[in-house]
Design a protein around this motif. Structure first.
Motif, PDB file in Angstrom:
ATOM      1  N   TYR A  41       0.856  -1.180   0.160  1.00  0.00           N
ATOM      2  CA  TYR A  41      -0.042   0.024  -0.114  1.00  0.00           C
ATOM      3  C   TYR A  41       0.832   1.342   0.198  1.00  0.00           C
ATOM      4  N   HIS A  42       1.802   1.238   0.927  1.00  0.00           N
ATOM      5  CA  HIS A  42       2.640   2.335   0.766  1.00  0.00           C
ATOM      6  C   HIS A  42       3.441   2.639  -0.466  1.00  0.00           C
ATOM      7  N   GLN A  43       3.866   1.527  -1.120  1.00  0.00           N
ATOM      8  CA  GLN A  43       4.692   1.598  -2.311  1.00  0.00           C
ATOM      9  C   GLN A  43       3.551   2.338  -3.446  1.00  0.00           C
TER      10      GLN A  43
ATOM     11  N   PHE B   4       0.435   3.892  -3.107  1.00  0.00           N
ATOM     12  CA  PHE B   4      -0.409   4.727  -2.903  1.00  0.00           C
ATOM     13  C   PHE B   4       0.187   5.811  -1.967  1.00  0.00           C
TER      14      PHE B   4
ATOM     15  N   ASN C 182       3.999   6.308  -2.013  1.00  0.00           N
ATOM     16  CA  ASN C 182       5.109   6.409  -2.808  1.00  0.00           C
ATOM     17  C   ASN C 182       4.667   6.478  -4.296  1.00  0.00           C
TER      18      ASN C 182
ATOM     19  N   GLN D  31       4.289   4.283  -6.514  1.00  0.00           N
ATOM     20  CA  GLN D  31       4.853   3.325  -7.593  1.00  0.00           C
ATOM     21  C   GLN D  31       3.789   2.246  -7.556  1.00  0.00           C
TER      22      GLN D  31
ATOM     23  N   THR E  16      -2.732  10.998  -0.972  1.00  0.00           N
ATOM     24  CA  THR E  16      -3.059   9.854  -1.774  1.00  0.00           C
ATOM     25  C   THR E  16      -4.085   9.979  -2.375  1.00  0.00           C
TER      26      THR E  16
ATOM     27  N   LEU F 273      -5.494   9.990  -7.315  1.00  0.00           N
ATOM     28  CA  LEU F 273      -6.557   9.102  -7.771  1.00  0.00           C
ATOM     29  C   LEU F 273      -7.596   9.582  -8.017  1.00  0.00           C
TER      30      LEU F 273
ATOM     31  N   PRO G 170       8.039  14.506  -5.094  1.00  0.00           N
ATOM     32  CA  PRO G 170       7.144  13.525  -4.253  1.00  0.00           C
ATOM     33  C   PRO G 170       7.776  12.415  -3.902  1.00  0.00           C
ATOM     34  N   VAL G 171       8.373  11.544  -4.799  1.00  0.00           N
ATOM     35  CA  VAL G 171       8.917  10.480  -4.403  1.00  0.00           C
ATOM     36  C   VAL G 171       9.947  10.522  -3.663  1.00  0.00           C
TER      37      VAL G 171
ATOM     38  N   THR H 102       8.992  11.488   0.100  1.00  0.00           N
ATOM     39  CA  THR H 102       8.537  10.081   0.955  1.00  0.00           C
ATOM     40  C   THR H 102       9.885   9.178   1.157  1.00  0.00           C
TER      41      THR H 102
ATOM     42  N   ARG I 227      16.672   4.141  -7.146  1.00  0.00           N
ATOM     43  CA  ARG I 227      15.452   3.205  -7.643  1.00  0.00           C
ATOM     44  C   ARG I 227      14.224   3.972  -8.393  1.00  0.00           C
TER      45      ARG I 227
END
Lengths: 302, 453
Positions: free
Chosen positions: A264-266, A268, A270, A272, B87, B91, B410-411, B414, B443
């Protein structure tokens, strides 16, 4: 009007018409399954091999990247931590906790008076009927800084403990045992009910102790239920998300980050999505391997 | 034969009807908003950060005015709980059936979301009001293609709040202006020894704190070192600066200067600080932003008129006091148009109304935010509003930094939160946390876009 023929000659010969009719009847459900189950499943397989993201340039242009996600997974320290956490959570909360507790309660209740069975039964089942998120809330109210446990501790003049932060894994394991034990208990109750009284009685006459009767007679006779239960409990716990997420959010740090939470963390947090789906595929593989392993170990055929 | 056959045909029809009904229901939902002109809907998505809901109050007042000016148009406000904002927003934007016409977009997301094709470029060239906005803040709302994707409605600065009364009690000098990080640690040490019930130093520290952990804590430290976060198109993933920032965080927590982890690692941490710990004078020093005064204003969730008599707001020093001596971070929020939404033109009109002089002043005064508008900044009623830090903020802005405006931000952000939380929880040493951070960033953005110093 045709007169219906007597149904004597029909059953032997399954006419192709009847098969078509059955297929036609089933077609709407097949269509639904195809649309809402097979297609997403196949897409999941596909996404796991892409760099799909929820935002950024890759969100507009997703590319096929082969095994890159899986290659990275095995270098990813966080992935290893969450696999380890998943196994600890699985073994202690489901395989040991729920099964053993469920079995002990079922044995305790076996042959007891009805009122005793209903009282204990309803207490245990209360944990099971409560939705996971309610369960999480109950345990949060119980364990948080100003929760029930700490109120009691403080009233005894001791220092309160931040349970969910000092012992996060133990806390979620206990919560999950409380939540899931009823299922194992019911499976074992049914199984124990099927063990013929006469076998146990004759063993008793032959001088077998209660422990010997349990190990040599009862357990082997309910082995099928044990395996089935083990598989079901394992699969359910592997996918357990809400309880942990609502209690600790996977934290503190990575302490309770199991695979579903990491996924989920990855996906939504993060953003990815590709990597997230790759993790979900691994989860699926672990589930399948675990189930096969049990059946091998316990020598049960499906 | 007929009877049996008719039965199954009927059965089949029923199931098909159910199936088509299920499908058509969905399409009806999407076409409703695109119907005739008299029945248009403008969806406005924004963050509801607490029960006071200042943003909701401001947007409701804009909605009333907008609907009056556009008969037949309905503005639908969609509050999203703050912790889930980052989040839910991508979406919502990624699907044409849910994409909001107008959304509150944190300026750090503009590059990522515009490259994802979620944001509509705005026609600011033909908009006369645009000249009233601060140039530096305008720059933060631009995408990589130099088009403007958001109209700023707030900005901010960050620094240190310290409690004058607690400082006096502990025998520390007042007024206080730390010259380097060691000064902060020394003051924390004194508080820790003299006032054991007080939290010496508070900073957002967990993944649950999201961007607040990245910007208010990590970047406030890192930008005070010699090493940048991003330089010449590359992310600096391992550097002495990162390490000393993590060591500072580690010092705070391992010496017991920080708050209990059960308090600081939750999504509610920020709110607990503003509405409980600081008003009850449980915190000696807090690294945070100027907007806290909004919480303590009479319209805020914790009205506290004496707040600024108790807490002073001072500049964050650089690591060793090196030039320019101090540092700050500024960000800000914008209103943007969802590229996949239906009524984009109406969305753009809504934004123009929401950020005009009157409504922006109303918002800034309500929320304790800094205005991006030059005319509002000059407005006496705004700048001299009691209980605010607007006068101080002007000084802070001379030292301020903005976050790298790239799609990767953003990545990386986190990954930073993860790194900080690992250090805080002793999940990894500062060195290991940095190594894992470097790996994670490589990555996500590609190894060719990272660098070690």
């Amino acid at each position: 009007m045709e007169v219906s023929h007597p149904r004597v000659s029909k059953p032997k010969r399954h006419g192709s018409g009847e098969q078509w009719r059955a297929a036609l009847f089933l077609s709407p459900s097949w269509l639904l399954l195809l649309l809402f189950f097979f297609v997403p499943t196949i897409l999941t397989f596909y996404f796991a091999f892409t760099n799909m993201a929820l935002t950024g340039a890759t969100a507009a242009k997703t590319e096929f990247i082969g095994f890159e996600n899986f290659k990275y997974m095995f270098q990813d320290a966080n992935f290893r931590t969450s696999v380890w956490n998943t196994l600890i959570f699985l073994i202690f909360s489901a395989v040991i906790g729920q099964q053993v507790m469920g079995f002990i309660i079922a044995v305790m209740m076996n042959g007891r008076k009805q009122w005793f069975r209903s009282v204990i039964g309803s207490i245990v089942i209360a944990g099971w009927v409560a939705p996971e998120v309610v369960c999480a809330f109950v345990w949060f109210a119980f364990l948080n800084d100003t929760g029930t446990v700490n109120t009691v501790i403080e009233s005894l003049g001791m220092k309160p403990i931040a349970w969910l932060y000092t012992f996060p894994m133990v806390s979620v394991i206990i919560a999950n045992i409380w939540h899931g034990t009823a299922f194992s208990m019911m499976v074992f109750q049914a199984a124990l009910g099927d063990v013929p009284k006469e076998v146990e009685e004759s063993a008793m006459i032959d001088g077998a102790s209660a422990w010997q009767r349990m190990i040599r007679i009862t357990l082997p006779m309910i082995m099928g239920s044990v395996t089935t239960n083990m598989v079901l409990v394992t699969l359910q716990t592997l996918g357990s998300f809400t309880l942990i997420y609502a209690l600790t959010g996977g934290g503190p740090g990575m302490a309770t980050e199991t695979l579903p939470i990491y996924m989920y963390h990855q996906a939504f947090v993060n953003y990815q999505l590709g990597y997230g789906t790759a993790i979900s595929l691994m989860l699926l593989v672990i589930g399948i391997v675990a189930s096969l392993l049990y059946m091998r170990m316990l020598k049960v055929k499906l | 034969m007929a009877k049996g056959k008719r039965k199954w045909i009927a059965g089949l029809l029923v199931s098909l009807t159910v199936l088509t009904a299920a499908c058509s229901n969905n399409s009806a939902g999407t076409s409703a908003s695109g119907g005739d002109s008299s029945n248009k809907v403008v969806k406005v998505a924004y963050g509801k950060w607490n029960e006071t809901d200042n943003w909701g109050k401001w947007l409701t007042s804009v909605k009333t005015e907008f609907e009056k000016a556009h008969p037949g148009v309905t503005v639908e406000l969609q509050p999203i709980q703050g912790a889930q904002y980052a989040t839910k927003i991508p979406l919502l934007m990624s699907d044409p059936s849910t994409a909001p016409e107008v959304l509150a977009e944190d300026s750090f997301m503009i590059n990522a979301d515009s490259e994802a094709g979620y944001l509509e470029p705005l026609k600011v060239d033909s908009w006369s009001d645009w000249s009233n906005f601060n140039e530096a803040i305008k720059a933060a709302a631009k995408g990589k293609d130099d088009k403007t994707y958001g109209i700023p409605f707030s900005t901010d600065v960050r620094g240190l709040y310290y409690n004058k009364e607690l400082f006096k009690k502990a025998g520390l000098p007042v007024p206080w202006q730390p010259k380097n990080w060691q000064d902060i640690l020394t003051a924390s040490q004194t508080i820790h020894e003299k006032l054991p019930d007080i939290i010496p130093f508070w900073m957002n520290s967990g993944k649950a704190g999201q961007e607040a952990t990245t910007m208010q804590t990590f970047e406030m430290l890192l930008y005070g070192t010699e090493n940048p976060l991003y330089e010449n198109g590359k992310w600096i993933t391992q550097s002495p600066g990162i390490l000393s920032s993590l060591n500072f965080i580690n010092n705070i927590y391992s010496n017991g200067f920080g708050p209990p982890l059960s308090q600081v690692l939750t999504a509610q941490a920020g709110q607990v600080l503003e509405t409980d710990l600081m008003p009850n004078q449980k915190v000696a020093i807090a690294l945070n932003g100027n907007w806290l005064t909004g919480t303590w204003a009479s319209s805020g969730s914790k009205p506290w008129p004496e707040a600024l008599d108790v807490y002073d707001f001072v500049k964050m020093p650089t690591e060793n006091g090196q030039a320019p001596g101090f540092t700050s971070m500024s960000g800000g929020w914008t209103l943007a148009v969802g590229a996949k939404s239906v009524e984009k033109e109406l969305g753009w009109e809504f934004i123009q109304l929401a950020v005009n002089e009157k409504h922006n002043k109303e918002f800034a005064m309500l929320d304790g935010a800094l205005t991006p508008r030059l005319d509002v900044a000059k407005d006496k009623e705004y700048s001299e509003q009691p209980g605010t830090l607007y006068a101080k903020a002007a000084d802070f802005i001379t030292y301020t930094h903005v976050r790298p405006s790239t799609a990767d931000y953003p990545v990386v952000s986190t990954a930073i939160q993860e790194m900080v939380e690992k250090v805080v929880t002793k999940g990894a040493s500062p060195q290991d946390a940095m190594t894992q951070y470097a790996q994670s960033v490589q990555r996500s953005v590609g190894a060719d876009k990272t660098e070690t110093k």
